[in-house]
Design a protein around this motif. Structure first.
Motif, PDB file in Angstrom:
ATOM      1  N   ASP A  22      -4.919 -15.512  18.382  1.00 33.37           N
ATOM      2  CA  ASP A  22      -4.617 -14.338  19.194  1.00 33.37           C
ATOM      3  C   ASP A  22      -3.141 -13.961  19.200  1.00 33.37           C
ATOM      4  OD1 ASP A  22      -3.672 -16.407  20.761  1.00 33.37           O
ATOM      5  OD2 ASP A  22      -5.055 -16.056  22.427  1.00 33.37           O
ATOM      6  N   TRP A  23      -2.252 -14.896  18.875  1.00 37.06           N
ATOM      7  CA  TRP A  23      -0.824 -14.600  18.857  1.00 37.06           C
ATOM      8  C   TRP A  23      -0.350 -14.075  17.504  1.00 37.06           C
ATOM      9  CZ3 TRP A  23       1.036 -17.414  14.876  1.00 37.06           C
ATOM     10  CH2 TRP A  23       0.404 -18.623  14.580  1.00 37.06           C
ATOM     11  N   ASP A  24      -1.231 -14.100  16.505  1.00 32.95           N
ATOM     12  CA  ASP A  24      -0.820 -13.838  15.135  1.00 32.95           C
ATOM     13  C   ASP A  24      -0.688 -12.337  14.866  1.00 32.95           C
ATOM     14  OD1 ASP A  24      -0.035 -14.574  12.614  1.00 32.95           O
ATOM     15  OD2 ASP A  24      -1.978 -15.355  11.986  1.00 32.95           O
ATOM     16  N   ASN A  25      -0.033 -12.027  13.757  1.00 30.40           N
ATOM     17  CA  ASN A  25       0.195 -10.636  13.356  1.00 30.40           C
ATOM     18  C   ASN A  25      -0.181 -10.531  11.888  1.00 30.40           C
ATOM     19  OD1 ASN A  25       1.026  -7.984  13.522  1.00 30.40           O
ATOM     20  ND2 ASN A  25       3.198  -8.418  13.321  1.00 30.40           N
ATOM     21  N   VAL A  26      -1.328  -9.942  11.610  1.00 27.29           N
ATOM     22  CA  VAL A  26      -1.838  -9.915  10.244  1.00 27.29           C
ATOM     23  C   VAL A  26      -2.205  -8.493   9.836  1.00 27.29           C
ATOM     24  CG1 VAL A  26      -2.697 -12.289  10.385  1.00 27.29           C
ATOM     25  CG2 VAL A  26      -4.226 -10.401  10.980  1.00 27.29           C
ATOM     26  N   GLY A  27      -2.333  -8.294   8.521  1.00 26.78           N
ATOM     27  CA  GLY A  27      -2.713  -7.003   7.985  1.00 26.78           C
ATOM     28  C   GLY A  27      -1.538  -6.270   7.368  1.00 26.78           C
ATOM     29  N   LEU A  28      -1.664  -4.964   7.278  1.00 26.33           N
ATOM     30  CA  LEU A  28      -0.605  -4.120   6.720  1.00 26.33           C
ATOM     31  C   LEU A  28       0.468  -3.948   7.785  1.00 26.33           C
ATOM     32  CD1 LEU A  28       0.426  -2.272   4.416  1.00 26.33           C
ATOM     33  CD2 LEU A  28      -0.886  -0.415   5.482  1.00 26.33           C
ATOM     34  N   LEU A  29       1.573  -4.648   7.637  1.00 25.92           N
ATOM     35  CA  LEU A  29       2.626  -4.664   8.660  1.00 25.92           C
ATOM     36  C   LEU A  29       3.771  -3.718   8.339  1.00 25.92           C
ATOM     37  CD1 LEU A  29       2.835  -8.496   9.446  1.00 25.92           C
ATOM     38  CD2 LEU A  29       1.276  -6.759  10.361  1.00 25.92           C
ATOM     39  N   VAL A  30       3.942  -3.373   7.074  1.00 25.23           N
ATOM     40  CA  VAL A  30       5.006  -2.461   6.651  1.00 25.23           C
ATOM     41  C   VAL A  30       4.414  -1.499   5.622  1.00 25.23           C
ATOM     42  CG1 VAL A  30       7.253  -2.255   5.489  1.00 25.23           C
ATOM     43  CG2 VAL A  30       6.806  -4.199   7.003  1.00 25.23           C
ATOM     44  N   GLY A  31       4.743  -0.211   5.751  1.00 25.46           N
ATOM     45  CA  GLY A  31       4.369   0.726   4.697  1.00 25.46           C
ATOM     46  C   GLY A  31       3.380   1.789   5.108  1.00 25.46           C
ATOM     47  N   ASP A  32       3.071   2.629   4.140  1.00 23.68           N
ATOM     48  CA  ASP A  32       2.173   3.770   4.311  1.00 23.68           C
ATOM     49  C   ASP A  32       0.757   3.366   3.936  1.00 23.68           C
ATOM     50  OD1 ASP A  32       0.823   6.172   4.311  1.00 23.68           O
ATOM     51  OD2 ASP A  32       1.998   7.086   2.689  1.00 23.68           O
ATOM     52  N   PRO A  33      -0.183   3.388   4.883  1.00 20.43           N
ATOM     53  CA  PRO A  33      -1.570   3.016   4.553  1.00 20.43           C
ATOM     54  C   PRO A  33      -2.152   3.835   3.400  1.00 20.43           C
ATOM     55  CG  PRO A  33      -1.289   3.187   6.917  1.00 20.43           C
ATOM     56  CD  PRO A  33      -0.024   3.715   6.306  1.00 20.43           C
ATOM     57  N   ALA A  34      -1.718   5.098   3.275  1.00 22.52           N
ATOM     58  CA  ALA A  34      -2.271   5.980   2.246  1.00 22.52           C
ATOM     59  C   ALA A  34      -1.513   5.892   0.926  1.00 22.52           C
ATOM     60  CB  ALA A  34      -2.268   7.427   2.737  1.00 22.52           C
ATOM     61  N   GLY A  35      -0.465   5.077   0.884  1.00 19.93           N
ATOM     62  CA  GLY A  35       0.328   4.986  -0.327  1.00 19.93           C
ATOM     63  C   GLY A  35      -0.433   4.366  -1.481  1.00 19.93           C
ATOM     64  N   GLU A  36      -0.375   4.985  -2.669  1.00 20.49           N
ATOM     65  CA  GLU A  36      -1.048   4.442  -3.852  1.00 20.49           C
ATOM     66  C   GLU A  36      -0.285   3.225  -4.374  1.00 20.49           C
ATOM     67  OE1 GLU A  36      -1.855   7.106  -7.007  1.00 20.49           O
ATOM     68  OE2 GLU A  36      -3.447   8.148  -5.921  1.00 20.49           O
ATOM     69  N   ILE A  37      -1.041   2.223  -4.792  1.00 19.65           N
ATOM     70  CA  ILE A  37      -0.458   0.974  -5.272  1.00 19.65           C
ATOM     71  C   ILE A  37      -0.789   0.802  -6.758  1.00 19.65           C
ATOM     72  CG2 ILE A  37      -0.367  -1.522  -4.969  1.00 19.65           C
ATOM     73  CD1 ILE A  37       0.674   0.118  -2.555  1.00 19.65           C
ATOM     74  N   HIS A  38       0.241   0.465  -7.534  1.00 15.56           N
ATOM     75  CA  HIS A  38       0.068   0.181  -8.954  1.00 15.56           C
ATOM     76  C   HIS A  38       0.423  -1.262  -9.299  1.00 15.56           C
ATOM     77  CE1 HIS A  38       0.634   4.544  -8.682  1.00 15.56           C
ATOM     78  NE2 HIS A  38      -0.104   4.632  -9.784  1.00 15.56           N
ATOM     79  N   ARG A  39       1.441  -1.807  -8.596  1.00 10.56           N
ATOM     80  CA  ARG A  39       1.922  -3.156  -8.878  1.00 10.56           C
ATOM     81  C   ARG A  39       2.048  -3.935  -7.579  1.00 10.56           C
ATOM     82  NH1 ARG A  39       4.829   0.348 -12.018  1.00 10.56           N
ATOM     83  NH2 ARG A  39       4.658   0.065 -14.290  1.00 10.56           N
ATOM     84  N   VAL A  40       1.584  -5.183  -7.627  1.00 12.36           N
ATOM     85  CA  VAL A  40       1.569  -6.046  -6.444  1.00 12.36           C
ATOM     86  C   VAL A  40       2.283  -7.354  -6.767  1.00 12.36           C
ATOM     87  CG1 VAL A  40       0.114  -7.253  -4.757  1.00 12.36           C
ATOM     88  CG2 VAL A  40      -0.643  -5.062  -5.740  1.00 12.36           C
ATOM     89  N   LEU A  41       3.075  -7.835  -5.808  1.00 10.41           N
ATOM     90  CA  LEU A  41       3.714  -9.147  -5.917  1.00 10.41           C
ATOM     91  C   LEU A  41       3.150 -10.030  -4.813  1.00 10.41           C
ATOM     92  CD1 LEU A  41       5.909 -10.745  -7.478  1.00 10.41           C
ATOM     93  CD2 LEU A  41       7.508 -10.086  -5.658  1.00 10.41           C
ATOM     94  N   VAL A  42       2.649 -11.212  -5.178  1.00 10.46           N
ATOM     95  CA  VAL A  42       2.076 -12.158  -4.219  1.00 10.46           C
ATOM     96  C   VAL A  42       3.067 -13.298  -3.990  1.00 10.46           C
ATOM     97  CG1 VAL A  42       0.178 -13.751  -3.747  1.00 10.46           C
ATOM     98  CG2 VAL A  42      -0.265 -11.612  -4.975  1.00 10.46           C
ATOM     99  N   ALA A  43       3.327 -13.617  -2.727  1.00 11.11           N
ATOM    100  CA  ALA A  43       4.263 -14.691  -2.385  1.00 11.11           C
ATOM    101  C   ALA A  43       3.863 -15.300  -1.057  1.00 11.11           C
ATOM    102  CB  ALA A  43       5.693 -14.157  -2.302  1.00 11.11           C
ATOM    103  N   LEU A  44       4.303 -16.528  -0.815  1.00  9.88           N
ATOM    104  CA  LEU A  44       3.995 -17.161   0.468  1.00  9.88           C
ATOM    105  C   LEU A  44       4.713 -16.442   1.603  1.00  9.88           C
ATOM    106  CD1 LEU A  44       2.283 -19.606   1.416  1.00  9.88           C
ATOM    107  CD2 LEU A  44       4.432 -20.854   1.639  1.00  9.88           C
TER     108      LEU A  44
END
Length: 262
Positions: A22-44
């Motif tokens: 219940d204290w956590d903060n998850v999901g899309l935290l920064v950015g435009d939900p409608a923004g098109e994505i072409h490249r993704v970087l995965v990191a811890l």
């Protein structure tokens, strides 16, 4: 091309939001939900170096495990370049980079942090550990001496070293908890485990281990959780074949060990 919101939805299919504490903060935290994505970087973590890497690689999205901002320990009260958090958030927003974070919901999810950790450590028949879904319990193919198993944990996790406490038992039935799960050592004992692998263990946890009858191995926070990044990369590539999805090469373990006599 998929939007940030569509990628968030896919990640919540993997690790439902309801699994987050219940204290956590998850999901899309920064950015435009409608923004098109072409490249993704995965990191811890979405660190400054990861942000720079994303900019250099032309990524519009970072998918991370740890929340970039969290009301429990790092509340956002201002957005200024003279604070570490503000500087990072402004760097990301200036570059139009979105950030999705999957934290405790990914810890408890089937196939998430703890299943990946159990698999990485070659535990057989891993199953549930705690009622809330945290951790896993499995066993080795055959018993091992603790020192040999500690060396194997370090090698398999690619860590710079591990800390451990010996309760005088061979290793066979093992509990794992990726990240800071030291508070669950008693639960590991109650579950009949001889060994518990986790991270961020305190002095007193090690001091009490022999009396509780359990071997403790602190594999490090980054090494015990970082293996999930490879899983996230593979998952997203399968869900979105048209995307370029890379695992960060800049984010790595920062803790070094000096060993006397070396």
């Amino acid at each position: 091309m998929p939007t940030a919101l569509e990628i968030e939805k896919s990640l919540f299919d993997l690790a439902p939001r309801a699994g987050a504490m219940d204290w956590d903060n998850v999901g899309l935290l920064v950015g435009d939900p409608a923004g098109e994505i072409h490249r993704v970087l995965v990191a811890l973590d979405a660190t400054p170096s990861v942000a720079d890497e994303a900019i250099q690689k032309g990524c519009e999205l970072i998918v991370a495990h740890h929340p970039i901002m969290n009301c429990r320990w790092l509340p956002v009260q201002s957005l200024r370049d003279d604070t570490p958090q503000g500087r990072l958030l402004r760097k990301l927003t200036r570059a139009n980079i979105s950030v999705i974070c999957m934290h405790t919901n990914l810890d408890v999810a089937e196939g998430g942090v703890n299943d990946v950790l159990a698999h990485t450590l070659r535990l057989e028949d891993p199953g549930p550990f705690l009622d809330d879904g945290l951790g896993r319990i499995g066993h080795l193919s055959m018993p091992m001496a603790l020192r040999d198993f500690a060396a194997q944990v370090s090698e398999l996790l690619g860590s710079n070293g591990v800390r451990y406490a010996d309760a005088g038992k061979p290793v066979f039935r093992v509990a794992v908890g990726g990240g800071a799960c030291g508070e669950y050592a008693d639960a590991a004992v109650a579950a009949g485990c001889d060994t518990f692998v986790t991270a961020d263990l305190t002095y007193h946890a090690f001091l009490d281990a022999a009396g509780k009858g359990i071997n403790l191995i602190d594999g490090g926070h980054f090494p015990t959780e970082n293996p999930v990044c490879q899983m996230l990369q593979s998952f997203l590539q399968k869900q979105f074949p048209s995307l370029s999805i890379k695992k960060s090469t800049s984010h790595r373990e920062v803790i070094q060990y000096y060993v006397k006599g070396e």
